[in-house]
Scaffold this motif. Structure first.
Motif, PDB file in Angstrom:
ATOM      1  N   ASN B   7       0.828  -1.210   0.000  1.00 47.06           N
ATOM      2  CA  ASN B   7       0.000   0.000   0.000  1.00 47.06           C
ATOM      3  C   ASN B   7       0.862   1.259   0.000  1.00 47.06           C
ATOM      4  O   ASN B   7       0.480   2.290  -0.543  1.00 47.06           O
ATOM      5  CB  ASN B   7      -0.899   0.018   1.245  1.00 47.06           C
ATOM      6  N   ALA B   8       2.032   1.154   0.637  1.00 44.26           N
ATOM      7  CA  ALA B   8       2.887   2.331   0.793  1.00 44.26           C
ATOM      8  C   ALA B   8       3.461   2.822  -0.532  1.00 44.26           C
ATOM      9  O   ALA B   8       3.954   3.939  -0.608  1.00 44.26           O
ATOM     10  CB  ALA B   8       4.022   2.012   1.759  1.00 44.26           C
ATOM     11  N   SER B  10       1.729   3.343  -3.214  1.00 46.55           N
ATOM     12  CA  SER B  10       0.702   4.009  -4.011  1.00 46.55           C
ATOM     13  C   SER B  10       1.157   5.391  -4.473  1.00 46.55           C
ATOM     14  O   SER B  10       0.995   5.754  -5.638  1.00 46.55           O
ATOM     15  CB  SER B  10      -0.593   4.122  -3.200  1.00 46.55           C
ATOM     16  N   GLY B  11       1.737   6.156  -3.572  1.00 47.32           N
ATOM     17  CA  GLY B  11       2.116   7.524  -3.909  1.00 47.32           C
ATOM     18  C   GLY B  11       3.201   7.605  -4.959  1.00 47.32           C
ATOM     19  O   GLY B  11       3.066   8.295  -5.963  1.00 47.32           O
ATOM     20  N   VAL B  12       4.287   6.867  -4.742  1.00 49.83           N
ATOM     21  CA  VAL B  12       5.424   6.966  -5.659  1.00 49.83           C
ATOM     22  C   VAL B  12       5.031   6.464  -7.057  1.00 49.83           C
ATOM     23  O   VAL B  12       5.457   7.038  -8.073  1.00 49.83           O
ATOM     24  CB  VAL B  12       6.649   6.218  -5.095  1.00 49.83           C
ATOM     25  N   SER B  14       1.860   6.390  -8.238  1.00 49.78           N
ATOM     26  CA  SER B  14       0.787   7.241  -8.782  1.00 49.78           C
ATOM     27  C   SER B  14       1.355   8.423  -9.557  1.00 49.78           C
ATOM     28  O   SER B  14       0.660   9.019 -10.378  1.00 49.78           O
ATOM     29  CB  SER B  14      -0.113   7.762  -7.656  1.00 49.78           C
ATOM     30  N   GLU B  15       2.613   8.767  -9.271  1.00 52.85           N
ATOM     31  CA  GLU B  15       3.222   9.857 -10.024  1.00 52.85           C
ATOM     32  C   GLU B  15       3.600   9.420 -11.431  1.00 52.85           C
ATOM     33  O   GLU B  15       3.866  10.245 -12.300  1.00 52.85           O
ATOM     34  CB  GLU B  15       4.460  10.377  -9.286  1.00 52.85           C
ATOM     35  N   VAL B  19      -3.535   5.203 -13.201  1.00 51.88           N
ATOM     36  CA  VAL B  19      -4.493   4.415 -12.427  1.00 51.88           C
ATOM     37  C   VAL B  19      -3.865   4.042 -11.087  1.00 51.88           C
ATOM     38  O   VAL B  19      -2.646   4.062 -10.924  1.00 51.88           O
ATOM     39  CB  VAL B  19      -4.914   3.122 -13.170  1.00 51.88           C
ATOM     40  N   GLU B  20      -4.750   3.700 -10.131  1.00 49.46           N
ATOM     41  CA  GLU B  20      -4.269   3.291  -8.802  1.00 49.46           C
ATOM     42  C   GLU B  20      -3.394   2.038  -8.945  1.00 49.46           C
ATOM     43  O   GLU B  20      -3.846   1.009  -9.434  1.00 49.46           O
ATOM     44  CB  GLU B  20      -5.481   3.000  -7.907  1.00 49.46           C
ATOM     45  N   THR B  22      -1.790   0.109  -6.554  1.00 46.41           N
ATOM     46  CA  THR B  22      -1.690  -0.955  -5.551  1.00 46.41           C
ATOM     47  C   THR B  22      -2.759  -2.026  -5.688  1.00 46.41           C
ATOM     48  O   THR B  22      -2.645  -3.096  -5.093  1.00 46.41           O
ATOM     49  CB  THR B  22      -1.722  -0.377  -4.117  1.00 46.41           C
ATOM     50  N   THR B  23      -3.826  -1.740  -6.455  1.00 47.45           N
ATOM     51  CA  THR B  23      -4.819  -2.786  -6.716  1.00 47.45           C
ATOM     52  C   THR B  23      -4.455  -3.592  -7.958  1.00 47.45           C
ATOM     53  O   THR B  23      -5.144  -4.558  -8.294  1.00 47.45           O
ATOM     54  CB  THR B  23      -6.227  -2.194  -6.897  1.00 47.45           C
ATOM     55  N   ALA B  36      -2.172  -8.780  -5.653  1.00 45.95           N
ATOM     56  CA  ALA B  36      -2.175  -7.323  -5.806  1.00 45.95           C
ATOM     57  C   ALA B  36      -0.858  -6.765  -5.273  1.00 45.95           C
ATOM     58  O   ALA B  36      -0.272  -7.315  -4.334  1.00 45.95           O
ATOM     59  CB  ALA B  36      -3.341  -6.713  -5.037  1.00 45.95           C
ATOM     60  N   ALA B  38      -0.517  -4.354  -3.464  1.00 47.45           N
ATOM     61  CA  ALA B  38      -0.714  -4.003  -2.048  1.00 47.45           C
ATOM     62  C   ALA B  38      -0.238  -5.110  -1.124  1.00 47.45           C
ATOM     63  O   ALA B  38       0.093  -4.855   0.039  1.00 47.45           O
ATOM     64  CB  ALA B  38      -2.190  -3.716  -1.779  1.00 47.45           C
ATOM     65  N   ARG B  65      14.483   7.236  -7.152  1.00 50.00           N
ATOM     66  CA  ARG B  65      14.264   8.603  -7.593  1.00 50.00           C
ATOM     67  C   ARG B  65      15.463   9.464  -7.257  1.00 50.00           C
ATOM     68  O   ARG B  65      16.138   9.243  -6.249  1.00 50.00           O
ATOM     69  CB  ARG B  65      13.028   9.193  -6.912  1.00 50.00           C
ATOM     70  N   GLU B  83      -6.736  -1.639 -13.148  1.00 50.25           N
ATOM     71  CA  GLU B  83      -8.083  -1.087 -13.292  1.00 50.25           C
ATOM     72  C   GLU B  83      -8.067  -0.055 -14.417  1.00 50.25           C
ATOM     73  O   GLU B  83      -7.082   0.629 -14.605  1.00 50.25           O
ATOM     74  CB  GLU B  83      -8.509  -0.356 -12.014  1.00 50.25           C
TER      75      GLU B  83
END
Lengths: 232, 84
Positions: B7-8, B10-12, B14-15, B19-20, B22-23, B36, B38, B65, B83
């Motif tokens: 889950n952690a 997701s942010g890095v 998502s940039e 789409v999301e 972690t799913t 998944a 996640a 990064r 998704e």
């Protein structure tokens, strides 16, 4: 389109600037922070954000924090544990003040989320298992449940060091008295006065008794430090 | 070294993705486990992020990064289902 019917992917994830509109001591080692974030698209119970701080010399540091808030509206809430050796959490606890700006990236995450069942779906009970500040995403899930007033039975096992370390005490008590949540508190270092159960780590027997039976097929959420999550 | 869950990331991610992340489910290129992101074991303390398979511990993905750019490897993830 309503928030609850949109897949997580339809809500725009972006970096936005939030302004601190409230800070309060949450526990002896943590702080509740309320941010006004223009353009925030709302969030689902269980989602998180990345928070980025930029120093005067341009140095940046970011960390992930669970949201305690959920639903529509541009005001979001976090509760941040102060890690003694941390880079970001001491600043958020000791220095950040009302009026300050921080960058917020989110809403993030689509796996650790809870939404009320659509009417055609069978209601599944929810079992929350939280250690310390791991209760923060549970609070956003509980708030979503309270707002929906749906029929899912909610139980939570919440392990903290002492009674003073309970996060969101009033919110949890309100959900309890509304009959929407049943919480079993486990105190590991110091039990409340008059408690019949001594402080200490939870026993296997008590753990089993406190949880929703597996045959009821609960949706289970676990959040806490890695050792406690693995042990469970 | 301790790990956290996927889950952690997701942010890095998502940039980089629209789409999301972690799913997203994928197959481990080493052992074939499908899960998944996640559910991966994430080690955030190295030079970047390392996501490992929950079943066989082989590296699924790395993100590093710096210097205004991102290096992404998905070397251990095949048949990634996202998704829309």
């Amino acid at each position: 389109m309503s928030l609850t019917s949109s897949p997580a992917t339809e809500r725009r994830v972006a970096w936005r600037v939030g302004t601190v509109v409230g800070v309060q001591q949450e526990t002896p080692r943590s702080r509740r922070i309320t941010l006004d974030v223009p353009g925030w698209p709302g969030s689902l119970g269980g989602q998180h954000v990345d928070v980025r701080l930029t120093a005067d010399d341009g140095y940046q540091a970011s960390r992930s924090y669970s949201l305690a808030s959920a639903g529509e509206g541009g005001v979001i809430q976090l509760a941040v544990d102060r890690l003694p050796d941390g880079e970001v959490s001491p600043y958020l606890n000791d220095v950040l003040a009302v009026g300050d700006e921080v960058e917020v990236h989110g809403p993030l995450g689509g796996w650790f989320v809870w939404q009320p069942s659509a009417s055609a779906e069978p209601v599944r009970p929810v079992q929350l298992i939280a250690g310390g500040s791991g209760v923060v995403p549970m609070v956003s899930i509980i708030r979503t449940h309270v707002q929906a007033g749906d029929a899912a039975p909610f139980r939570m096992l919440y392990s903290i060091r002492s009674p003073a370390d309970v996060f969101f005490r009033e919110e949890l008590a309100a959900a309890e008295s509304a009959g929407l949540l049943s919480t079993e508190y486990v105190y590991t270092r110091e039990a409340p006065p008059g408690s019949t159960t001594p402080a200490g780590r939870i026993t296997r027997e008590r753990f089993a008794a406190a949880l929703t039976p597996a045959e009821q097929e609960p949706t289970v959420y676990v959040c806490g430090a890695t050792p406690s999550s693995r042990g469970s | 070294m301790t790990h956290i869950d996927g889950n952690a990331m997701s942010g890095v991610l998502s940039e980089l993705l629209t789409v999301e992340p972690t799913t997203a489910r994928s197959r481990c290129a080493n052992c074939g486990d499908v899960a998944a992101l996640a559910m991966a074991l994430v080690y955030p303390d190295a030079a970047g992020w390392v996501a490992r398979c929950r079943a066989c511990h082989e590296v699924l993905a790395t993100v590093v990064r710096g210097d205004g750019r991102t290096w992404l490897s998905l070397r251990g993830m095949t048949a990634i289902e996202l998704e829309r």
